[in-house]
Enzyme design. Structure first.
Site, PDB file in Angstrom:
ATOM      1  N   SER A 170       0.862  -1.196   0.000  1.00 52.35           N
ATOM      2  CA  SER A 170       0.000   0.000   0.000  1.00 52.35           C
ATOM      3  C   SER A 170       0.887   1.230   0.000  1.00 52.35           C
ATOM      4  O   SER A 170       2.057   1.164   0.418  1.00 52.35           O
ATOM      5  CB  SER A 170      -0.854  -0.004   1.273  1.00 52.35           C
ATOM      6  OG  SER A 170      -1.446   1.263   1.488  1.00 52.35           O
ATOM      7  N   TYR A 183      -2.817  -1.194  10.397  1.00 57.01           N
ATOM      8  CA  TYR A 183      -2.720  -1.394   8.942  1.00 57.01           C
ATOM      9  C   TYR A 183      -1.394  -0.844   8.397  1.00 57.01           C
ATOM     10  O   TYR A 183      -0.659  -1.527   7.665  1.00 57.01           O
ATOM     11  CB  TYR A 183      -3.909  -0.710   8.265  1.00 57.01           C
ATOM     12  CG  TYR A 183      -3.975  -0.899   6.772  1.00 57.01           C
ATOM     13  CD1 TYR A 183      -4.579  -2.030   6.218  1.00 57.01           C
ATOM     14  CD2 TYR A 183      -3.444   0.052   5.896  1.00 57.01           C
ATOM     15  CE1 TYR A 183      -4.642  -2.210   4.843  1.00 57.01           C
ATOM     16  CE2 TYR A 183      -3.509  -0.118   4.520  1.00 57.01           C
ATOM     17  CZ  TYR A 183      -4.115  -1.243   4.001  1.00 57.01           C
ATOM     18  OH  TYR A 183      -4.178  -1.419   2.634  1.00 57.01           O
TER      19      TYR A 183
HETATM   20  C1  BGC Z   1      -6.237   1.375   1.861  1.00 54.03           C
HETATM   21  C2  BGC Z   1      -7.419   2.181   1.369  1.00 54.03           C
HETATM   22  C3  BGC Z   1      -7.013   3.624   1.120  1.00 54.03           C
HETATM   23  C4  BGC Z   1      -5.750   3.701   0.287  1.00 54.03           C
HETATM   24  C5  BGC Z   1      -5.235   5.137   0.138  1.00 54.03           C
HETATM   25  C6  BGC Z   1      -5.100   1.535   0.900  1.00 54.03           C
HETATM   26  O1  BGC Z   1      -4.014   0.756   1.276  1.00 54.03           O
HETATM   27  O2  BGC Z   1      -6.613   0.010   2.006  1.00 54.03           O
HETATM   28  O3  BGC Z   1      -8.462   2.132   2.320  1.00 54.03           O
HETATM   29  O4  BGC Z   1      -8.068   4.298   0.444  1.00 54.03           O
HETATM   30  O5  BGC Z   1      -4.737   2.907   0.850  1.00 54.03           O
HETATM   31  O6  BGC Z   1      -5.241   5.833   1.358  1.00 54.03           O
END
Ligand code: BGC
Length: 285
Positions: A170, A183
């Site tokens: 991410s 996360y």
């Molecule tokens: C998340 C999303 C988020 C995106 C940008 C991703 O890794 O799971 O919820 O919209 O990052 O912030």
């Protein structure tokens, strides 16, 4: 109504550009493949000629649909239910894949969840749940894949490399994210896990890379795009001025898994419409 606004967004992803046959003869496992980014990767890999194991935890019907889509395009596929955070389930899944497909050439380490909480209220359970799936799950699957890649080695007619792992990370492996500490920590962990594995196994001709998506239209972040208000708020973070589509990620997974990317290992590929470009500085600073 609000949903239509996004569905008819004129700045959608371009039409499909997968190169048919690019991954012919290769066997892929995609975790969390019955929705969102995992589903798009599974379908794009299938279109490129790979046979695909569609891993999922919940949602038999959705997994079956992905399998049917891949089979209708001419590749083989089957669904396999397993929780990637459980060692015994992961090992059983790899065993089944070997029985069914003979080996594995491509692992897409995608399964992931987001369970948000204010930091002071974040329970240990919520921390462990997210780290367990997003980080430990990627470790367990990567370890089984590398064991098989090393056992089998390079088969030049299939690929010039012994195996490829693509971790779906991410932008939040580098962008801190308050309210989502579990996360962001899991994705930051994925970055150095990926790079460390890549360093260790490169001499075995195994390539390990990450794709780091920004805001992609999937169920994980529906609240960020499914009303016009949320969508325009989101666009303040996206210089390219459109949300990403799962296929934007699926296509990159095909490229990274193919021999076209043979000299790439240990790389983080950001696919985020410029989210990591500090958009606030376009006019400030
Ligand atoms: C998340 C999303 C988020 C995106 C940008 C991703 O890794 O799971 O919820 O919209 O990052 O912030």
């Amino acid at each position: 109504m609000s949903k239509l606004y996004c569905e008819f967004d004129p700045k959608r992803a371009p039409a499909d550009k997968t190169l048919p046959g690019l991954l012919k003869g290769q066997k892929a496992l995609v975790t969390g493949a019955n929705s969102g980014i995992g589903k798009a990767c599974a379908i794009e890999l299938g279109k490129a000629g790979a046979d695909v194991v569609v891993n999922y935890v919940k949602g038999d019907e959705a997994a079956k649909e992905v399998v049917d889509t891949i089979i209708s395009g001419g590749s083989k596929a089957f669904a396999y239910q397993a929780d990637v955070s459980k060692e015994d389930q992961v090992q059983a899944m790899f065993k089944r894949m070997r029985e069914e497909f003979g080996t594995i050439d491509i692992l897409i380490n995608n399964a992931g969840i987001q369970k948000d909480s204010k930091f002071t209220e974040m329970s240990l359970d919520l921390w462990n749940l997210v780290i367990g799936i997003n980080l430990t799950g990627q470790f367990l699957c990567a370890r089984e894949a590398v064991r098989e890649f090393k056992r089998r080695g390079v088969i030049p007619e299939v690929s010039v490399s012994a195996g490829k792992i693509i971790c779906i990370s991410s932008v939040h492996d580098v962008i801190p994210w308050g309210g989502h500490v579990n996360y962001a920590a899991s994705k930051g962990g994925v970055m150095l896990m990926m790079k460390s594995i890549a360093q260790e196994v490169a001499p075995d001709r195994i390539r390990v890379n990450s794709i780091c998506p920004g805001a992609i239209r999937t169920p994980i972040n529906t609240a960020a795009w499914d009303t016009p208000e949320a969508y325009s708020e989101l666009m303040t973070l996206v210089p390219y001025q459109r949300i990403g589509e799962p296929e934007d990620i699926g296509r990159m997974s095909v490229f990274l898994a193919s021999d076209m990317a043979d000299y790439m290992t240990g790389a983080n590929v950001y696919i985020d419409g410029g989210m990591t470009l500090y958009p606030g500085f376009a006019s400030g600073g």
